[in-house]
Each structure stands twice: as C-alpha cells, then as structure tokens.
Design a protein around this motif. Structure first.
Motif, PDB file in Angstrom:
ATOM      1  N   LEU A  35      14.399  64.414  92.264  1.00 47.42           N
ATOM      2  CA  LEU A  35      14.272  64.381  91.326  1.00 47.42           C
ATOM      3  C   LEU A  35      14.418  62.409  90.939  1.00 47.42           C
ATOM      4  CD1 LEU A  35      17.959  65.770  90.453  1.00 47.42           C
ATOM      5  CD2 LEU A  35      15.292  66.468  89.457  1.00 47.42           C
ATOM      6  N   GLY A  36      14.472  61.634  91.858  1.00 48.22           N
ATOM      7  CA  GLY A  36      13.851  60.169  91.842  1.00 48.22           C
ATOM      8  C   GLY A  36      12.323  60.124  92.151  1.00 48.22           C
ATOM      9  N   TRP A  44       7.098  57.949  81.481  1.00 47.47           N
ATOM     10  CA  TRP A  44       6.407  58.165  80.695  1.00 47.47           C
ATOM     11  C   TRP A  44       6.926  59.145  79.572  1.00 47.47           C
ATOM     12  CZ3 TRP A  44       3.271  62.640  79.614  1.00 47.47           C
ATOM     13  CH2 TRP A  44       2.716  63.149  80.725  1.00 47.47           C
ATOM     14  N   THR A  45       7.557  60.663  79.941  1.00 49.07           N
ATOM     15  CA  THR A  45       7.795  61.595  78.658  1.00 49.07           C
ATOM     16  C   THR A  45       9.653  61.008  78.627  1.00 49.07           C
ATOM     17  OG1 THR A  45       8.727  63.147  80.758  1.00 49.07           O
ATOM     18  CG2 THR A  45       6.577  62.572  80.042  1.00 49.07           C
ATOM     19  N   VAL A  46       9.958  61.212  77.579  1.00 46.78           N
ATOM     20  CA  VAL A  46      11.497  61.479  77.597  1.00 46.78           C
ATOM     21  C   VAL A  46      12.668  62.327  78.708  1.00 46.78           C
ATOM     22  CG1 VAL A  46      13.872  61.925  76.392  1.00 46.78           C
ATOM     23  CG2 VAL A  46      11.021  61.236  75.333  1.00 46.78           C
ATOM     24  N   PHE A  47      12.035  63.778  79.052  1.00 47.37           N
ATOM     25  CA  PHE A  47      12.718  64.316  80.092  1.00 47.37           C
ATOM     26  C   PHE A  47      12.446  63.968  81.677  1.00 47.37           C
ATOM     27  CE2 PHE A  47      12.256  67.745  82.285  1.00 47.37           C
ATOM     28  CZ  PHE A  47      13.724  68.549  83.311  1.00 47.37           C
ATOM     29  N   GLY A  48      11.466  63.507  81.916  1.00 50.24           N
ATOM     30  CA  GLY A  48      11.043  62.848  82.730  1.00 50.24           C
ATOM     31  C   GLY A  48      12.041  61.825  83.668  1.00 50.24           C
ATOM     32  N   GLY A  49      11.525  60.806  82.346  1.00 49.36           N
ATOM     33  CA  GLY A  49      12.423  59.906  82.941  1.00 49.36           C
ATOM     34  C   GLY A  49      13.908  59.386  82.523  1.00 49.36           C
ATOM     35  N   ILE A  50      14.548  60.053  81.620  1.00 46.82           N
ATOM     36  CA  ILE A  50      15.420  59.594  81.379  1.00 46.82           C
ATOM     37  C   ILE A  50      16.605  60.798  81.680  1.00 46.82           C
ATOM     38  CG2 ILE A  50      17.333  60.038  79.715  1.00 46.82           C
ATOM     39  CD1 ILE A  50      15.916  58.812  77.128  1.00 46.82           C
ATOM     40  N   LEU A  52      15.674  63.388  84.035  1.00 44.39           N
ATOM     41  CA  LEU A  52      15.177  63.268  85.610  1.00 44.39           C
ATOM     42  C   LEU A  52      16.170  61.985  86.387  1.00 44.39           C
ATOM     43  CD1 LEU A  52      11.877  65.301  86.372  1.00 44.39           C
ATOM     44  CD2 LEU A  52      14.218  66.335  86.190  1.00 44.39           C
ATOM     45  N   GLY A  53      15.736  61.103  85.345  1.00 40.57           N
ATOM     46  CA  GLY A  53      16.573  59.905  85.990  1.00 40.57           C
ATOM     47  C   GLY A  53      17.157  59.819  86.301  1.00 40.57           C
ATOM     48  N   LEU A  54      18.737  60.049  85.097  1.00 39.21           N
ATOM     49  CA  LEU A  54      20.227  60.405  85.189  1.00 39.21           C
ATOM     50  C   LEU A  54      20.356  61.030  86.281  1.00 39.21           C
ATOM     51  CD1 LEU A  54      21.988  59.027  83.888  1.00 39.21           C
ATOM     52  CD2 LEU A  54      22.069  60.716  82.243  1.00 39.21           C
ATOM     53  N   LEU A  55      19.715  62.784  86.274  1.00 39.61           N
ATOM     54  CA  LEU A  55      19.833  63.101  87.523  1.00 39.61           C
ATOM     55  C   LEU A  55      19.990  62.423  88.435  1.00 39.61           C
ATOM     56  CD1 LEU A  55      19.437  66.592  85.898  1.00 39.61           C
ATOM     57  CD2 LEU A  55      21.701  65.938  86.117  1.00 39.61           C
ATOM     58  N   ALA A  56      18.901  61.815  88.977  1.00 35.77           N
ATOM     59  CA  ALA A  56      18.643  60.905  90.900  1.00 35.77           C
ATOM     60  C   ALA A  56      19.951  60.164  90.350  1.00 35.77           C
ATOM     61  CB  ALA A  56      17.342  60.479  90.546  1.00 35.77           C
ATOM     62  N   LEU A  84      15.260  54.555  93.117  1.00 41.56           N
ATOM     63  CA  LEU A  84      14.394  54.917  91.711  1.00 41.56           C
ATOM     64  C   LEU A  84      14.103  55.805  90.614  1.00 41.56           C
ATOM     65  CD1 LEU A  84      12.572  56.405  94.895  1.00 41.56           C
ATOM     66  CD2 LEU A  84      11.743  55.347  94.165  1.00 41.56           C
ATOM     67  N   GLY A  85      15.558  57.114  90.733  1.00 45.22           N
ATOM     68  CA  GLY A  85      16.045  57.407  89.571  1.00 45.22           C
ATOM     69  C   GLY A  85      16.792  56.533  88.300  1.00 45.22           C
ATOM     70  N   ALA A  86      17.237  55.206  88.816  1.00 50.47           N
ATOM     71  CA  ALA A  86      16.859  54.228  87.829  1.00 50.47           C
ATOM     72  C   ALA A  86      15.895  53.284  87.308  1.00 50.47           C
ATOM     73  CB  ALA A  86      18.166  52.905  89.095  1.00 50.47           C
ATOM     74  N   LEU A  87      15.088  53.050  88.717  1.00 49.82           N
ATOM     75  CA  LEU A  87      13.681  52.313  87.908  1.00 49.82           C
ATOM     76  C   LEU A  87      12.546  53.444  86.707  1.00 49.82           C
ATOM     77  CD1 LEU A  87      12.448  51.363  91.138  1.00 49.82           C
ATOM     78  CD2 LEU A  87      13.324  49.603  89.654  1.00 49.82           C
ATOM     79  N   GLY A  88      13.040  54.739  87.296  1.00 56.53           N
ATOM     80  CA  GLY A  88      12.316  55.646  86.008  1.00 56.53           C
ATOM     81  C   GLY A  88      13.591  55.510  85.158  1.00 56.53           C
ATOM     82  N   LEU A  89      14.300  55.573  85.292  1.00 55.10           N
ATOM     83  CA  LEU A  89      15.516  55.489  83.483  1.00 55.10           C
ATOM     84  C   LEU A  89      14.893  54.337  83.211  1.00 55.10           C
ATOM     85  CD1 LEU A  89      17.392  56.557  82.329  1.00 55.10           C
ATOM     86  CD2 LEU A  89      18.562  55.797  83.812  1.00 55.10           C
TER      87      LEU A  89
END
Length: 137
Positions: A35-36, A44-50, A52-56, A84-89
C-alpha cells in the motif's frame, strides 16, 4: 522398552509441540509495504495518496508493533511501508492544497467569469491569455 526412558531429541520436541514449528507471518507488514508503494505511485489522486497512504500507515504501525513484541517478523518492512504511506499521504495533501488555492484565487475566478461570458473560441483564447498574464505577473 518404554518411551519414558528414551531421551528427547530436538526433532521429538518439534513433533510434540506443533506450534513451535509453525512459521509466523506478518501480513500487515506486507500489506503496508504494498500500500505504501501504491500510495507513492498514485499520490496525485485522492484515492491513491490519501486512502492508500493512510491504510499503509495504519497497517505499518500495527505490523511494527507486532514485530517489536516478537509476535511477527518483518519489522523493517512495516516501517518502510509506514514511511512510504506517510510520504504518499503528505504529497497528496500538498497537491490538494495547491489545487484548492488555485481554484480559490482571484485570477481563476476572473478567468472562469470571462470564459462563461465568452461566446466564441477567440474570446475564450483571449481569456486564457489574460489569465496567463495575471498569473505570471
């Protein structure tokens, strides 16, 4: 001959205690890493960054705590997935903040009003040129 007189060997111990031979797994660490990576690639997408990042981050923290307690392996994998999840978030939140500030700017409001009143393509092009001049000044 009775088994009570027979000394126990390590193989006998593993057979009498089946849970000692079971390999522990940390699925949360693997999920956090996957997930990270997805959050970094889709920030760059809301679903991907927020999402998936939060779940990671959540899975990574739980996986790291399990690994630290000795109940599961792959503690480093959990930490990498969390980072990685935090960076994506964070990247996704920054992108959304920039987009919101652009959409709420006076220049964009003027551009939107100009385009709504434009009747021809040349008038719309003039609106775009005016918007570019306002943004660059």
């Amino acid at each position: 001959m009775s088994f009570s007189n027979h000394p126990q060997t390590p193989s006998d111990y593993a057979q009498t205690h089946p849970d000692a031979a079971v390999k522990r797994n940390n699925g949360l660490a693997i999920a956090a890493l996957v997930l990270g990576i997805a959050a970094i690639l889709l920030f760059w997408t809301v679903f991907g960054g927020i999402v998936l990042g939060l779940l990671a981050v959540i899975f990574g923290i739980i996986g790291a705590r399990k690994a630290r307690g000795g109940r599961a392996p792959y503690g480093k994998m959990s930490i990498i997935g969390t980072v990685l999840g935090a960076l994506g978030l964070i990247a996704s939140v920054v992108i959304i903040a920039i987009g919101a500030s652009i959409l709420n700017s006076d220049e964009f409001k003027n551009f939107d009003e100009c385009v709504q009143h434009a009747k021809t393509q040349s008038e719309r092009d003039a609106c775009a040129d005016k918007f570019n001049r306002e943004v660059n000044d």
